[in-house]
Scaffold this motif. Structure first.
Motif, PDB file in Angstrom:
ATOM      1  N   SER A  96      67.334  -5.416  12.342  1.00 56.56           N
ATOM      2  CA  SER A  96      65.836  -5.443  12.293  1.00 56.56           C
ATOM      3  C   SER A  96      65.365  -4.320  12.707  1.00 56.56           C
ATOM      4  O   SER A  96      65.831  -3.279  13.286  1.00 56.56           O
ATOM      5  N   ALA A  97      63.902  -3.986  12.271  1.00 57.06           N
ATOM      6  CA  ALA A  97      63.439  -2.613  12.469  1.00 57.06           C
ATOM      7  C   ALA A  97      63.292  -2.537  13.998  1.00 57.06           C
ATOM      8  O   ALA A  97      63.384  -1.654  14.510  1.00 57.06           O
ATOM      9  N   GLU A  98      62.953  -3.763  14.637  1.00 57.46           N
ATOM     10  CA  GLU A  98      62.670  -3.636  16.025  1.00 57.46           C
ATOM     11  C   GLU A  98      63.940  -3.407  17.024  1.00 57.46           C
ATOM     12  O   GLU A  98      63.826  -2.555  17.960  1.00 57.46           O
ATOM     13  N   VAL A  99      65.106  -3.939  16.459  1.00 58.14           N
ATOM     14  CA  VAL A  99      66.196  -3.346  17.221  1.00 58.14           C
ATOM     15  C   VAL A  99      66.807  -2.142  16.883  1.00 58.14           C
ATOM     16  O   VAL A  99      67.054  -1.186  17.826  1.00 58.14           O
ATOM     17  N   ARG A 100      66.591  -1.387  15.599  1.00 58.64           N
ATOM     18  CA  ARG A 100      66.763  -0.290  15.505  1.00 58.64           C
ATOM     19  C   ARG A 100      66.058   0.834  16.200  1.00 58.64           C
ATOM     20  O   ARG A 100      66.439   2.022  16.721  1.00 58.64           O
ATOM     21  N   ALA A 101      64.684   0.441  16.099  1.00 57.23           N
ATOM     22  CA  ALA A 101      63.686   1.267  16.924  1.00 57.23           C
ATOM     23  C   ALA A 101      64.011   1.260  18.516  1.00 57.23           C
ATOM     24  O   ALA A 101      63.890   2.378  19.156  1.00 57.23           O
ATOM     25  N   ARG A 102      64.461   0.221  18.861  1.00 49.28           N
ATOM     26  CA  ARG A 102      64.732   0.161  20.437  1.00 49.28           C
ATOM     27  C   ARG A 102      65.770   0.895  20.691  1.00 49.28           C
ATOM     28  O   ARG A 102      66.077   1.649  21.895  1.00 49.28           O
ATOM     29  N   ARG A 103      67.146   0.837  19.865  1.00 44.30           N
ATOM     30  CA  ARG A 103      68.368   1.473  19.957  1.00 44.30           C
ATOM     31  C   ARG A 103      67.951   3.145  20.159  1.00 44.30           C
ATOM     32  O   ARG A 103      68.210   4.086  20.819  1.00 44.30           O
ATOM     33  N   ARG A 104      66.938   3.610  18.876  1.00 44.83           N
ATOM     34  CA  ARG A 104      66.476   4.984  18.980  1.00 44.83           C
ATOM     35  C   ARG A 104      65.957   5.359  20.127  1.00 44.83           C
ATOM     36  O   ARG A 104      66.046   6.620  20.528  1.00 44.83           O
ATOM     37  N   THR A 105      65.051   4.540  20.691  1.00 41.54           N
ATOM     38  CA  THR A 105      64.171   4.848  21.889  1.00 41.54           C
ATOM     39  C   THR A 105      65.162   5.253  23.118  1.00 41.54           C
ATOM     40  O   THR A 105      65.032   6.004  23.790  1.00 41.54           O
ATOM     41  N   ASP A 106      66.128   4.056  23.095  1.00 38.53           N
ATOM     42  CA  ASP A 106      66.770   4.196  24.396  1.00 38.53           C
ATOM     43  C   ASP A 106      67.740   5.426  24.364  1.00 38.53           C
ATOM     44  O   ASP A 106      68.066   5.997  25.148  1.00 38.53           O
ATOM     45  N   GLU A 107      68.354   5.844  22.991  1.00 38.35           N
ATOM     46  CA  GLU A 107      69.091   6.953  22.831  1.00 38.35           C
ATOM     47  C   GLU A 107      68.225   8.117  23.325  1.00 38.35           C
ATOM     48  O   GLU A 107      68.879   9.096  24.109  1.00 38.35           O
ATOM     49  N   LEU A 108      67.201   8.227  22.906  1.00 37.75           N
ATOM     50  CA  LEU A 108      66.343   9.577  23.267  1.00 37.75           C
ATOM     51  C   LEU A 108      66.116   9.536  24.793  1.00 37.75           C
ATOM     52  O   LEU A 108      66.033  10.582  25.162  1.00 37.75           O
ATOM     53  N   ALA A 109      65.600   8.315  25.336  1.00 36.64           N
ATOM     54  CA  ALA A 109      65.408   8.311  26.624  1.00 36.64           C
ATOM     55  C   ALA A 109      66.664   8.774  27.460  1.00 36.64           C
ATOM     56  O   ALA A 109      66.620   9.299  28.451  1.00 36.64           O
ATOM     57  N   ALA A 110      67.841   8.429  27.027  1.00 37.50           N
ATOM     58  CA  ALA A 110      69.157   8.846  27.528  1.00 37.50           C
ATOM     59  C   ALA A 110      69.315  10.248  27.734  1.00 37.50           C
ATOM     60  O   ALA A 110      70.043  10.744  28.423  1.00 37.50           O
ATOM     61  N   LYS A 111      68.636  10.757  26.758  1.00 41.44           N
ATOM     62  CA  LYS A 111      68.723  12.418  26.610  1.00 41.44           C
ATOM     63  C   LYS A 111      67.699  13.134  27.418  1.00 41.44           C
ATOM     64  O   LYS A 111      67.440  14.231  27.245  1.00 41.44           O
ATOM     65  N   GLY A 112      66.951  12.244  27.771  1.00 41.89           N
ATOM     66  CA  GLY A 112      65.859  12.878  28.932  1.00 41.89           C
ATOM     67  C   GLY A 112      64.399  13.066  28.096  1.00 41.89           C
ATOM     68  O   GLY A 112      63.397  13.820  28.672  1.00 41.89           O
ATOM     69  N   ARG A 113      64.260  12.549  27.086  1.00 44.29           N
ATOM     70  CA  ARG A 113      63.008  12.697  26.186  1.00 44.29           C
ATOM     71  C   ARG A 113      62.279  11.424  26.310  1.00 44.29           C
ATOM     72  O   ARG A 113      62.625  10.226  26.556  1.00 44.29           O
ATOM     73  N   THR A 114      60.771  11.510  26.416  1.00 43.96           N
ATOM     74  CA  THR A 114      59.988  10.705  26.863  1.00 43.96           C
ATOM     75  C   THR A 114      59.434  10.116  25.258  1.00 43.96           C
ATOM     76  O   THR A 114      58.633  11.002  24.706  1.00 43.96           O
ATOM     77  N   VAL A 115      59.725   9.205  24.935  1.00 43.32           N
ATOM     78  CA  VAL A 115      59.063   8.519  23.641  1.00 43.32           C
ATOM     79  C   VAL A 115      58.545   7.112  23.996  1.00 43.32           C
ATOM     80  O   VAL A 115      58.803   6.421  24.853  1.00 43.32           O
ATOM     81  N   GLU A 116      57.708   6.969  23.004  1.00 45.58           N
ATOM     82  CA  GLU A 116      56.985   5.704  22.816  1.00 45.58           C
ATOM     83  C   GLU A 116      57.575   4.758  21.686  1.00 45.58           C
ATOM     84  O   GLU A 116      57.897   5.055  20.573  1.00 45.58           O
TER      85      GLU A 116
END
Length: 216
Positions: free
Chosen positions: A141-161
């Motif tokens: 789902s788009a929601e799951v994929r967006a959550r994965r991408r958000t978590d991936e970027l957050a793990a790299k220290g990037r602040t994303v909404e």
């Protein structure tokens, strides 16, 4: 004595939208079955990045096609092309027929390896390898994929909404599915693998089952 049939090369075509997990699965499958692997999205990311760096209008199909025709696939820096920005650039240039035509020959040559091959992208089962022995369309789902991408970027220290990432995922899905050239869609004979509720190990086992059940 009737000769035994010769098994066709094990070509595995994996398609699906961004962040569905197709790249991770493709790499695992290639290692598991001892096959060469090609992430075709890197080709489009490289063209998009080069076009952007050269100041090319990304909406100019012919100019983008010229960049694709000049691409040195052997000089692609994979690490530099990982990221959301490169993915967005890839999605824009991938809509152009001249870009796709320039890269299709390279992909088909890779897929013609007599051992077989694993390729992942968005038109592998429909355009590049319509005769592949195994076709898997990996989705979530788009929601799951967006959550994965958000978590991936957050793990790299990037602040994303999350909401902004979700909007970008939906926009890219619409662009990839709605383009005139090789739109993102499952091949008629592809097996659907929805990873929304699956961890990577469970998804990998499901993908292996699909491959192992395929006719030889």
């Amino acid at each position: 004595m009737t000769p035994l049939p010769i098994a066709a090369p094990l070509t595995i075509a994996i398609d699906g939208p961004a962040a569905a997990g197709k790249g991770t699965l493709a790499k695992r499958l290639a290692a598991h079955y001892g096959l060469p692997y090609l992430d075709t999205g890197l080709l489009y990311r490289a063209v998009g990045r080069l076009a952007d760096e050269q100041g090319v209008d990304l909406d100019d199909a012919e100019a983008a096609g010229a960049v694709a025709r000049a691409l040195d696939a052997g000089a692609i820096d994979e690490a530099a092309l990982r990221g959301r920005e490169a993915g967005e650039l890839a999605s824009r240039v991938a809509a152009h027929p001249p870009v796709r035509a320039a890269l299709e020959a390279f992909q088909r040559a890779f897929a013609a390896d007599p051992r077989g091959a694993v390729l992942d992208g968005r038109d592998i089962g429909t355009v590049i390898c319509p005769g592949a022995r195994v076709k898997i369309f990996v989705t979530a789902s788009a929601e799951v994929r967006a959550r994965r991408r958000t978590d991936e970027l957050a793990a790299k220290g990037r602040t994303v909404e999350y909401e902004r990432i979700l909007a970008e995922v939906r926009e890219r899905d619409a662009r990839d599915a709605g383009r005139a050239a090789a739109p993102l869609k499952p091949a008629a004979d592809a097996r659907l693998l929805d990873t929304s509720e699956l961890d990577i190990e469970t998804a990998f086992r499901a993908a292996c089952a699909i491959v192992d059940q395929a006719p030889h």
